[in-house]
Write an enzyme that holds these catalytic residues in place. Structure first.
Site, mmCIF file in Angstrom:
data_model
loop_
_atom_site.group_PDB
_atom_site.id
_atom_site.type_symbol
_atom_site.label_atom_id
_atom_site.label_comp_id
_atom_site.label_asym_id
_atom_site.label_seq_id
_atom_site.Cartn_x
_atom_site.Cartn_y
_atom_site.Cartn_z
ATOM 1 N N ARG A 168 0.670 -1.262 -0.050
ATOM 2 C CA ARG A 168 -0.084 -0.075 -0.003
ATOM 3 C C ARG A 168 0.858 1.283 0.068
ATOM 4 N NH1 ARG A 168 -3.023 -4.146 1.767
ATOM 5 N NH2 ARG A 168 -5.195 -4.152 1.760
ATOM 6 N N ARG B 71 -5.625 -16.989 -11.149
ATOM 7 C CA ARG B 71 -6.317 -16.293 -10.025
ATOM 8 C C ARG B 71 -7.647 -15.552 -10.543
ATOM 9 N NH1 ARG B 71 -2.802 -14.290 -5.008
ATOM 10 N NH2 ARG B 71 -4.725 -13.882 -4.041
ATOM 11 N N ASP C 35 -5.082 -15.296 5.779
ATOM 12 C CA ASP C 35 -3.784 -15.943 5.455
ATOM 13 C C ASP C 35 -3.505 -16.614 6.717
ATOM 14 O OD1 ASP C 35 -3.468 -14.606 2.980
ATOM 15 O OD2 ASP C 35 -2.941 -12.790 3.761
ATOM 16 N N LYS D 238 -6.850 -18.407 -3.217
ATOM 17 C CA LYS D 238 -5.428 -17.298 -3.062
ATOM 18 C C LYS D 238 -4.402 -18.049 -4.047
ATOM 19 C CE LYS D 238 -6.757 -14.824 0.345
ATOM 20 N NZ LYS D 238 -6.995 -13.308 0.041
#
Length: 431
Positions: free
Chosen positions: A27, A121, A313, A340
């Site tokens: 980020r 994905r 996760d 994932k």
């Protein structure tokens, strides 16, 4: 080069610190890329995923300098540049989804791809939302729901709706929305992975973007654009997603370790793993004065029910802790975890079963029948960093040797994992 890791019964003792947060680092890099000026990021995570984010930053026209412990990003003086080559996002789903959304704010074509896992994905719902805002957004392969993708904007303000299963879609569109002219409204049905959404909101707010949103249920977000991101001057906090591995390792062995330099701000949802492991009977003590925790093994853990919808996760390492625990552990909220890097539910079931675990799963939950003795076996990481580290931890309380194939993939999120763990006695061997 392919690596094999060997893990066997060992106890741990000593002190260690884990690297900076992958989620925060990515980020920081992409916001610095959109800001106007020079940004400085201290203690970034120099993992493969975060380096993928820096490649995206360079593709968008930023000058990125990488030095040990400090990254500097000078954004393009003319604003985001249309890349003159394909953006290769490597194995980083976060970089891929965020950069895809950001590409929709540019007025020419952008092509994004990644490694073979990224090219499997799903991305269709994100592309559909971008098309709803007027972008050209397609995959390059007929009947494919995955990269490579071709994007052309600019998107126009409007309302889009997501099902809530993939927080990265929502965060990507949030980051991009500040660059769109007018009010963009993102509606979310049954938001999960909510700590990651809050993390994105916090980063945007801290860097000058005003957001209206449902602070309780995350059912909507509104951003009036265009707004300008402020430059980034920050130090990345330690990564709770990585803390989980030595923490569980200590609790499933006769060990005592101290993990230092923790982020106790509450900004990372995975910090809840401390509460989960304590509920399972683990001996974990947090010290706010020193930003550290002490974990002692020796207690038998017990099975509980854990909602993984906000901490996807953590499922691989929680499934390992559940194998050690007495009784059944039920992991719920697993739907998004199947898309994932791998279907982590299926992969952990398959590989832990090779070691003697008893595991069942449905579309909605995973049940580990704990307390069964694990034995060494040849297991496979499936090129999934969290699977590799979790299987290595499982080897620490197994009889015999766990041989983990393609073990080098830990560098995606935790470079130096084996060496750091060996510093407290894990005894991992690699070849």
């Amino acid at each position: 080069m392919k690596m094999i890791a060997f893990a066997s019964r060992h106890n741990l003792s000593g002190r260690l610190s884990v690297p900076g947060s992958k989620s925060h680092t990515i980020r920081a890099v992409l916001i610095a890329t959109m800001a106007n000026g020079l940004s400085t990021i201290k203690n970034p995570l120099p993992s493969e995923d975060c380096l993928s984010a820096t490649r995206a930053a360079r593709a968008f026209g930023s000058d990125v300098k990488i030095e040990k412990g400090v990254w500097t990003i000078q954004s393009s003086q003319d604003g985001l540049k249309v890349p003159d080559d394909v953006i290769d996002c490597g194995n980083s789903g976060t970089t891929y989804y965020f950069a895809t959304a950001i590409s929709g704010t540019l007025n020419d074509y952008v092509v994004l791809t990644g490694d073979y896992q990224i090219r499997r994905r799903p991305v269709g719902k994100l592309l559909e939302a971008m098309r709803d805002l007027g972008a050209f957004a397609v995959t390059t392969r007929i009947n494919s729901n995955a990269a490579p993708v071709i994007i052309k904007g600019p998107m126009k303000a409007g309302t889009i709706v997501f099902g809530g299963k993939m927080s990265q879609y929502i965060s990507g569109m949030l980051l991009a929305s500040a660059r769109i002219n007018g009010k963009t409204r993102i509606e979310v049905q049954k938001a999960i992975e909510r700590p990651y959404l809050q993390m994105t909101v916090d980063w945007m707010t801290e860097h000058g973007i005003k957001i209206e949103y449902d602070e309780k249920n995350y059912s909507f977000f509104e951003v009036e654009g265009p707004q300008e991101y402020r430059t980034v001057e920050t130090s990345i906090p330690s990564d709770w997603e990585s803390v989980a591995f030595p923490l569980v390792a200590a609790l499933v062995t006769d060990s005592e370790i101290v993990i230092e330099d923790l982020d106790l701000s509450g900004s990372q949802g995975d910090s809840v793993i401390v509460d989960i492991l304590k509920e399972m009977g683990g001996d974990v003590t947090l010290d706010g004065a020193t930003n550290s925790l002490k974990a002692r093994g020796g207690n038998r853990l017990r099975g509980i029910t854990i909602d993984c919808s906000d901490i996807p996760d953590a499922l691989p390492i929680l499934s390992v802790a559940a194998c050690f625990a007495e009784g059944d552990t039920v992991l719920t909220g697993i739907e998004s975890i199947r898309v994932k890097e791998t279907d982590r539910v299926e992969v952990m079931k398959r590989e832990l079963s090779k070691m003697g675990a008893s595991i069942e799963d449905t579309d909605h939950e995973m049940t580990i029948h704990g307390g069964k003795k694990l034995t060494g076996a040849k297991v496979e990481s499936h090129d999934d960093h969290r699977v590799a580290m979790s299987l290595a931890v499982a080897g620490l309380f197994s009889d015999g040797v766990a041989e983990i194939g393609n073990a080098e993939c830990v560098s995606v999120s935790f470079p130096g994992f084996y060496e750091l763990m060996n510093g407290v006695g894990a005894g991992f061997e690699t070849e």
